[in-house]
Scaffold this active site. Structure first.
Site, PDB file in Angstrom:
ATOM      1  CD  GLU A   1       0.675   1.295   4.658  1.00  0.00           C
ATOM      2  OE1 GLU A   1       0.793   1.748   3.511  1.00  0.00           O
ATOM      3  OE2 GLU A   1       1.341   0.345   5.084  1.00  0.00           O
ATOM      4  CG  ASP A   2      -4.114  -0.159   4.189  1.00  0.00           C
ATOM      5  OD1 ASP A   2      -3.430   0.847   3.939  1.00  0.00           O
ATOM      6  OD2 ASP A   2      -3.910  -1.262   3.668  1.00  0.00           O
TER       7      ASP A   2
END
Length: 748
Positions: free
Chosen positions: A92-93
């Site tokens: 996600e990051d």
């Protein structure tokens, strides 16, 4: 960067826990295990990827994955689970892909990370839709490997511990979601230590004044409480010793703050009136000693009638086992006591994670297809509802209702235990066993006697369902069933039982939209088969049936058909020539735009919209010269009244998409809704219209016993797209059997 340099440099000022330091040092020795190497490689990878990133608190981001991995380790998680804890945010990051995770750490780690990853890179129409899609994905992953939710719970617990660094509105939103979804999930999985802390942290942010008040009151009475705990403990320890029962652990503890607050709210009492704010736990070695210990407790203190529960003989669905009893202490105050074995205590604290410590298979993968299947019926139900509930709001409500544990335990005639939601009826029981049993249910015997189908079941009831071949569901059942499964199966039965009628209605609607010329050939064409597949139906009949009961709109079908025709135009085959496609499906027809008139082709002339079909912008239209003084009558393509008008009076017209004032106009549309007759359904429909600013000109409801309610509405609609949205919003409600647009038979 090597493990040693990470520990020595501490360039990001993160204090590594002792277990991780030892793991990093050991990985460079020949004695390091493959499990330790996997954990270290996962940490090193996460460390590098998150370098330079910080949390809202200002601390380096890597502190969060370390905390999550530490929580998972404290639960007894295996190397795959701990590695996923380190890596749960990298997809996600960062720019890392799931494929790279699998290549570096294996397919199990990838699946856990993917299951936990939120869908932040996708766009949804609302926060509710995003939340629903996140949970749909997470529950599907849980069905493959239950460790997904354990990783997610550890992630959420650490985020809740550091929530003070976020804005107040975000604190409340996250806390509300945690209370409604994640704390009940921890409870369902039996992870008591996570559940209690999550609930107290949510309490802190959602009811801060009550939280601080109870916290201070407990602190004020600490000395009195500790003295009372010491007296009770000594009495129990002495009695157990006299009976030669070896005690593994005996202690009293304060109940968690939110539990005390809930009891105050439930019983409508002040804090000073709540006496049993402490609970005692006795841990012994065997099941037999549990029951002997219970006798000691009841001999030392007077038991309170109706306050004893045997969760050893009848465990909770989350595998929790204990004996619970409440007795009157020496000072006249109630005392709650739990008695269990050491293994039971591990399950009570760690839930499904305790399975990792006691399993013998050598694999930590825990799925609901294994021999643990019967422990996760609630998860199977959530997966079933994903097929039935397309509306995000309705799905989230079903998730919340099912997660909160307030189960009733009943028995089949064969002695099998069935857990149902509180308030469940024999109808809920029947559909829980099998949908066909519910569909052919004639009656029910409870404890050997005929019972009203609407009567809620109680713990220990023996339920027998009586079926008959020609019996079928009653619409009245929707007024008392509590499970989404039963409600959806009843609704589906009514849709399927009217299949032929729905097919005929769908065919009629489509024919009106497209015209009669070549219609039968078109239904059999390759283009229509392609449209059917793209609309996710197995056959053209299925598509027509869905069109008939409002699951899909005719405009959606026509638009898909137009796309298919456009794709086939460059290659003109003999089979394509055999099919006569209505002219207005040709998207390459030249359209002329101009002026501010809503309709092109009637500039400077008197015109009106025909009352028989009431066309909307976005629909194909045609003009007809009237014999009266009303000028041009504008009809929808396919209107049956057009066939009665001579060709010389027909003129081509179209909507002017460029007209500046188009968005300011609304047009009258009549719709009829066929719905299950329950209290509040009309109000729910109006609420959905009001939310979108749709004006209701007129409304009427007609009801008949054992028949669906007929709701007639006259709406002010801007264009066909808005009408389709209205149809989608209403038909997504589980109580809706059919929705259709009403056309008048004559010109007005």
């Amino acid at each position: 960067m090597t493990a040693i340099s990470i520990i020595e440099n501490r360039s990001n000022e993160v204090q590594l826990p002792q277990w991780l330091q030892e793991c990093l040092i050991d990985q460079e020795s020949s004695e390091s295990t493959s499990d330790d190497l996997l954990i270290c490689r996962a940490f090193n990878f996460a460390y590098q990827l998150h370098e330079g990133q910080t949390r809202k608190s200002g601390e380096p981001y890597i502190a969060h994955p370390i905390a999550v991995a530490s929580l998972l380790r404290s639960l007894g998680g295996d190397s795959v689970t701990i590695a996923a804890g380190f890596l749960h945010d990298v997809v996600e990051d960062t720019d890392v892909t799931p494929e790279e995770i699998e290549e570096r750490f294996g397919v199990q780690v990838r699946l856990l990370v993917e299951g936990v990853t939120k869908l932040s890179k996708f766009n949804f129409s609302s926060t509710t839709e995003r939340q629903a899609e996140n949970f749909r994905r997470m529950f599907l992953a849980m069905a493959t490997d239950i460790r997904v939710i354990v990783v997610k719970l550890a992630d959420r617990l650490h985020n809740m511990r550091t929530l003070e660094h976020l804005k107040p509105e975000k604190q409340k939103r996250i806390s509300q979601e945690t209370r409604e979804i994640f704390a009940p999930l921890a409870n369902r999985l039996g992870i008591g230590r996570f559940k209690w802390e999550l609930e107290d942290l949510c309490f802190k942010y959602l009811e801060p004044e009550a939280y601080e008040e109870i916290k201070s009151l407990i602190a004020e009475r600490r000395a009195d409480r500790e003295a009372r705990i010491a007296r009770v403990t000594e009495t129990l320890r002495s009695g157990l010793k006299n009976q030669n029962i070896e005690v593994v652990e005996l202690k009293g503890r304060p109940k968690h703050l939110y539990g005390i607050y809930q009891k105050m709210q439930r019983q409508q009492k002040e804090f000073s009136q709540i006496y049993d704010i402490a609970a005692f736990r006795i841990i012994v070695k065997t099941n037999e000693e549990c029951y002997r210990s219970l006798a000691v407790v009841h001999d030392a203190f007077t038991p309170i009638p109706g306050r004893f529960k045997d969760y050893i003989g009848l465990p909770k669905p989350n595998r929790y086992q204990s004996l619970h009893t409440t007795v009157v202490g020496t000072n006249g105050r109630p005392i709650e006591i739990q008695i269990r074995t050491k293994e039971m205590h591990q399950v009570a604290e760690y839930g499904i994670a305790a399975h990792w410590k006691y399993k013998e298979t050598g694999s930590s993968n825990v799925s609901i297809s294994s021999d643990e299947d019967n422990k996760f019926t609630w998860l199977r139900q959530l997966l079933e509802w994903q097929k039935d509930l397309s509306d995000a709001q309705e799905y989230m409500e079903s998730v919340r209702d099912n997660l909160f544990e307030d189960d009733v335990y009943v028995f089949t005639p064969d002695g099998d235990v069935v857990a149902l939601a509180h308030g469940a009826t024999p109808v809920d029981f029947a559909y829980r066993i099998h949908s066909e049993i519910g569909n052919h249910m004639k009656g029910a015997r409870v404890n050997g006697r005929w019972s009203m189908l609407s009567k809620p079941l109680e713990n220990g009831d023996i339920v027998e369902i009586v079926t008959q071949k020609n019996s079928h569901p009653s619409l009245d059942w929707l007024n008392f069933v509590v499970s989404p499964t039963a409600r959806n199966r009843i609704r589906q039965w009514y849709k399927l039982s009217h299949r032929e009628e729905n097919i005929a209605r769908g065919k009629e609607l489509l024919e009106k939209e497209m015209g009669k010329s070549g219609f039968d050939s078109l239904l059999k064409s390759e283009a229509m088969q392609i449209v059917t597949q793209r609309c996710n139906y197995h056959s053209v009949e299925d598509l027509l049936a869905a069109l008939g009961y409002g699951e899909i709109t005719q405009n959606h079908v026509v638009n898909r058909l137009r796309d298919v025709v456009k794709e086939q135009q460059p290659v003109e085959t003999e089979s394509a020539k055999e099919v006569e496609i209505p002219a207005y499906l040709n998207s390459n027809q030249e359209k002329h735009r101009g002026g501010n008139s809503p309709i092109i082709g009637v500039e400077g002339m008197l015109y009106h919209l025909a009352g028989c079909c009431k066309p909307l912008p976005g629909e194909s239209i045609i003009g007809a010269v009237t014999l009266s003084s009303r000028g041009i009558s504008i009809h929808a393509q396919g209107c049956e009244n057009i066939d009665k008008i001579p060709g010389e009076r027909i003129i081509p017209v179209s909507w002017n998409d460029d007209a500046e004032d188009n968005k300011a106009f609304t047009y009258p549309v009549d719709i009829q809704i066929e719905a299950m007759d329950r209290v509040g359904v009309f109000k729910d429909i109006l609420a959905r219209l009001s939310d979108r600013g749709i004006n209701v000109r007129n409304a009427g409801v007609k009801t008949s016993r054992n028949k669906p309610a007929l709701i007639s509405l006259s709406l002010d609609i801007r264009d066909r797209q808005q009408l389709e949205y209205v149809f989608q919003r209403i038909k997504s409600m589980s109580d809706i059997l059919n929705i259709r647009r009403v056309m008048n038979s004559g010109e007005q």
